[in-house]
Design a protein around this motif. Structure first.
Motif, short mmCIF file in Angstrom:
data_model
loop_
_atom_site.label_atom_id
_atom_site.label_comp_id
_atom_site.label_asym_id
_atom_site.label_seq_id
_atom_site.Cartn_x
_atom_site.Cartn_y
_atom_site.Cartn_z
N GLU A 118 68.13 23.04 -111.75
CA GLU A 118 69.22 22.77 -110.80
C GLU A 118 68.70 22.08 -109.54
O GLU A 118 69.32 21.15 -109.01
CB GLU A 118 69.95 24.07 -110.46
N MET A 163 68.11 18.50 -110.37
CA MET A 163 69.38 17.74 -110.47
C MET A 163 69.92 17.40 -109.08
O MET A 163 70.52 16.35 -108.87
CB MET A 163 70.42 18.55 -111.24
N LYS A 180 71.59 14.93 -114.00
CA LYS A 180 72.78 15.71 -114.39
C LYS A 180 73.37 15.19 -115.70
O LYS A 180 73.93 15.94 -116.48
CB LYS A 180 73.84 15.65 -113.28
#
Length: 829
Positions: free
Chosen positions: A313, A316, A323
């Motif tokens: 995460e 990203m 993503k």
């Protein structure tokens, strides 16, 4: 594709290397290229099995250490020309790399690292967010404050690299044999080895354990417990990403330090590898207890994406194109970790002709340089430069499996943590190696970790901000250390020095041995001196305090970090010269208390009938006496430079001895002091420290140690001839003593020294001088800039501060002050 050669080819070899990963193969290549005949490498399955083949292959010039930069630099320069030399493609990409700073503290860390980069030849730049974006246009720039940029960095294909090194090794005459498993190792009386395999025996002058995560199993064959543990490292590879495919040039590697991952281009996609926190990361501890499963070679572990989700995460967020990308491959493989994540490289204490190159968390970037470093050391009898931080002898019997596991977790989780000066890490502490005073003092002070020991750094008083508060600037210990400094200069202080390495040497040849080992003369019975062991090339291998306690019986004392480093060198000399001596390592059995300050004599005199007056117990004398009925060996010496004694005693007597001294010193206002105050005191007196002002990178003449080097003594001590030549040729650089005009920051050592807009040298250690109320440092500068009064600049946290070379020492030692007083001169404090 390689063709296996399951034969021994010969039954004798000079050097047998066990392990065919990139490190073992690099050593074979370098030894053979340097002309060593009879190099044999044995690999149990195939070359690159283990950790090499699945590595992400990152290469970087960056390292926060000092000399490890040389290892990285050599590797990259070698990899650049390996294809041309061997005809074997290596798949080397050099798009550069950027470390991302997304917090102000991280920017400080980059500035701190830049001050250490100036005096190294490798290119490194602190760059603006605009420059970061230009180099890596796919970043979310909201998060970027600065970048640390190394243009020559990149990545290499580990399999191809190893095969090119193997081709080179064979070209120069090394034999690489596999699959050949080593089943046993026998050391012979003459120091040679028998290496047992299913195909027969090979006799070797030396063996090198380069067996990766099998290194523990190899060590166990000879009774060694190498502190190593395999960790699960995962990285993922994405499918093609249109925005990556559209780029004209390859993206630099990025390391998002707060997100704790690296990311690089892999064809038209991205490769991303995180380091999970110590709670989430996974160890393969069953291999430690039960050994590596037979037949494990090029296998992988089951991947576990849940474990790395927070890093995915973060990536990203930082690189938004991720993503939309699909993961096409997840690699989860074993990497070997040592407790502090640094490898163990060099000869091992306690076993003759047994060398190691193990514990590589970053084997690809280390392989080239370590192969060269070890090859030079093996062929020339001394290391080409100082890498004490990789010494396998930094660990000892105190390094248990539990400790190794706790530290490996911490090191993996802290992979991208901010690297502060005076860093402390707390996992696995305390070890069994605590001094007799640990329980008594642990709640009263901030403890530091020294070679397994806990030792007070500074002590708390009511109103102090307590605990470990790391910073690049002055922090919570600054005022308390000043208080302890004053305590020793004006009253009397007590310090726990138990972590010192302590050896007893006795026997018919003891005087002859020490005369050959040390550049100083052998002290008379009842006397002590400071002595240096030099390498054949005249570098400073070690500094010890030598005392002759009884005729032919000596006590040798060294710093905590160099206990087994020094012991190995001494033992090797004993074997080589067949000296009739016994050496006993007393480090763990013996406690040491230092008592120093103007009232030291007054306090100790209350506890003994022995006459401690200056006339009777002179500076640098040693004797056995009883203090409050406790037997001690007392040496009149102190690293503070003040009146003082070091008191060597049985560890179990430490509490009673400490109690008696503290009780006796009530009227004199006695109190504790720690190693931070000791460092400030020794710097003001101009005392050098081994590992800073002197080591295997320096000779004693440029370090200003002539007083301790007796070139005219009859014994032909190691390094004597080399030193005579160095003296004849004249020195190129000199250690100088600097005062600095700083603000809220003090030198630590290894900062760049500037003159006329150029970096001309480096500091070696520094601190605040509480007597002069300004910063103080030692530094190496060219001879022509070494005069007293010379104006220079020292770079600290990205700013150059004015510095002036002054006459050393800033504060005269107590014995010197007394001598001047007797002559009727007024000494400077």
């Amino acid at each position: 594709k390689e063709t296996p050669s399951p034969s021994l080819g010969k039954d004798r070899a000079d050097t047998v290397i066990i392990g065919g990963g990139c490190v073992g193969v690099s050593l074979a290549y370098h030894l053979a290229r340097a002309g060593l005949k009879d190099v044999v490498l044995l690999e149990k399955s195939e070359l690159t099995a283990g950790s090499t083949w699945h590595a992400a292959g990152l290469t970087t010039y960056f390292h926060p250490g000092i000399n490890l930069k040389k290892i990285h630099s050599y590797s990259i320069k070698l990899y650049e020309k390996l294809e041309e030399e061997t005809g074997q493609a290596v798949g080397f990409h050099q798009p550069g790399s950027i470390r991302i700073a997304s917090t102000p503290t991280r920017v400080d860390e980059f500035k701190y690292q830049m001050t250490r980069a100036g005096w190294h030849p490798t290119e490194q730049y602190l760059i603006t967010p605009e420059k970061v974006q230009e180099l890596f246009p796919l970043l979310n720039m909201d998060m970027v404050l600065a970048g640390l940029y190394n243009p020559g960095d990149g990545h290499i294909d580990p399999y191809s690299l190893t095969m090119a090194l193997a081709a080179g090794a064979r070209k120069y005459g090394a034999q690489l044999n596999y699959p050949v498993q080593v089943t046993n190792l026998n050391s012979r009386l003459d120091g040679t080895w028998e290496v047992e395999t299913p195909l027969g025996l090979i006799q070797a002058n030396r063996i090198v354990n380069a067996a990766g995560f099998w290194a523990r199993d190899i060590g166990k064959m000879i009774g060694m417990q190498h502190p190593l543990i395999p960790v699960h490292h995962q990285y993922v590879v994405t499918s093609t990403i249109p925005e990556v495919k559209a780029l004209k040039t390859e993206l630099p590697v990025i390391r998002d330090l707060e997100g704790s991952y690296y990311l690089r281009q892999e064809r038209d996609g991205l490769l991303f590898g995180p380091y999970e926190s110590e709670e989430k990361m996974k160890l393969q501890d069953s291999w430690v207890t039960n050994g590596v499963p037979p037949g494990f070679g090029k296998e992988l572990f089951e991947s576990d994406l849940d474990r790395i989700m927070e890093h995915v995460e973060a990536a990203m967020e930082m690189v938004p194109v991720l993503k939309k990308a699909d993961i096409v491959n997840t690699i989860a493989g074993p990497i070997t970790y040592s407790p502090d994540i640094l490898p163990m490289v060099g000869p091992h204490q306690g076993v003759r002709n047994y060398w190691v190159a193990i514990g590589f968390g970053y084997g690809i970037i280390h392989a080239g340089g370590i192969g060269k470093y070890l090859s030079d050391w093996i062929l020339e009898g001394e290391p080409p430069f100082d890498l004490i931080e990789l010494d396998p002898n930094r660990y000892g019997k105190w390094t248990t499996t539990e400790y190794t596991a706790a530290k490996a977790r911490e090191s993996y989780g802290f992979n991208n943590i901010v690297g502060y000066p005076k860093e402390e890490r707390f996992a696995g502490r305390p070890t069994e190696r605590t001094s007799g005073l640990y329980d008594l003092l642990k709640s009263e002070c901030s403890m530091g970790f020294h070679a397994g020991w806990e030792q007070p750094h500074w002590f708390y008083k009511p109103g102090d901000e307590i605990g470990y508060k790391p910073s690049f600037r002055r922090t919570n210990w600054f005022d308390p250390v000043g208080r302890e400094y004053k305590q020793v200069m004006e009253k009397v202080g007590v310090i726990d020095l138990s972590p010192f390495g302590k050896f007893k040497v006795k026997g018919t040849d003891s005087v002859k041995l020490l005369d050959h080992l040390f550049a100083n003369v052998v002290p008379k019975v009842g006397s002590t001196n400071i002595s240096h062991m030099l390498t054949p090339r005249g570098k400073v291998y070690a500094e010890l305090t030598v005392s002759q306690l009884y005729p032919g019986e000596f006590m040798l004392v060294t710093g905590s970090g160099s206990e087994l480093h020094d012991l190995r060198w001494i033992e090797e000399e004993v074997m080589r010269g067949a000296y009739k001596v016994e050496i006993e390592n007393m480090t763990d059995e013996m406690g040491v208390l230092g008592v120093a300050g103007p009232y030291a004599r007054q306090v100790l005199q209350k506890l003994t009938n022995e006459d401690l007056s200056d006339g009777s117990f002179k500076f640098l004398q040693s004797r056995h006496l009883k203090l409050s009925d406790i037997a001690v060996t007392a040496i009149r010496i102190s690293y503070t430079g003040e009146l003082g004694w070091e008191l060597y005693h049985r560890k179990e007597d430490s509490v009673a001895l400490y109690g008696a001294i503290m009780e006796a010193g009530q009227k004199e206002g006695i109190d504790n002091f720690g190693t931070y105050a000791l460092n400030a005191l020794r710097l003001e007196k101009g005392f050098r420290a081994w590992g800073a002002e002197m080591n295997c990178d320096t000779n004693p003449l440029e370090a200003g140690l002539e007083y301790f080097v007796k070139l005219n003594k009859p014994a032909d001590f190691t390094g004597k001839q080399a030193l005579k030549q160095i003296k004849e040729k004249g020195l190129k650089r000199q250690l100088v003593y600097l005062t600095l005009e700083t603000d809220n920051v003090d030198p630590e050592g290894n900062e760049s020294v500037w003159h006329n807009g150029k970096v001309i040298g480096n500091t070696t250690s520094g601190s605040f001088s509480y007597s002069a109320q300004q910063s103080l440092a030692f530094a190496y500068v060219p001879i022509e800039l070494s005069k007293v009064g010379q104006k220079l600049e020292v770079e600290l946290l990205g700013k150059n501060y004015p510095a002036t070379i002054i006459q050393e020492p800033l504060v005269l030692t107590e014995p010197t002050r007394m001598r001047l007083q007797k002559k009727g001169e007024s000494p400077k404090i």
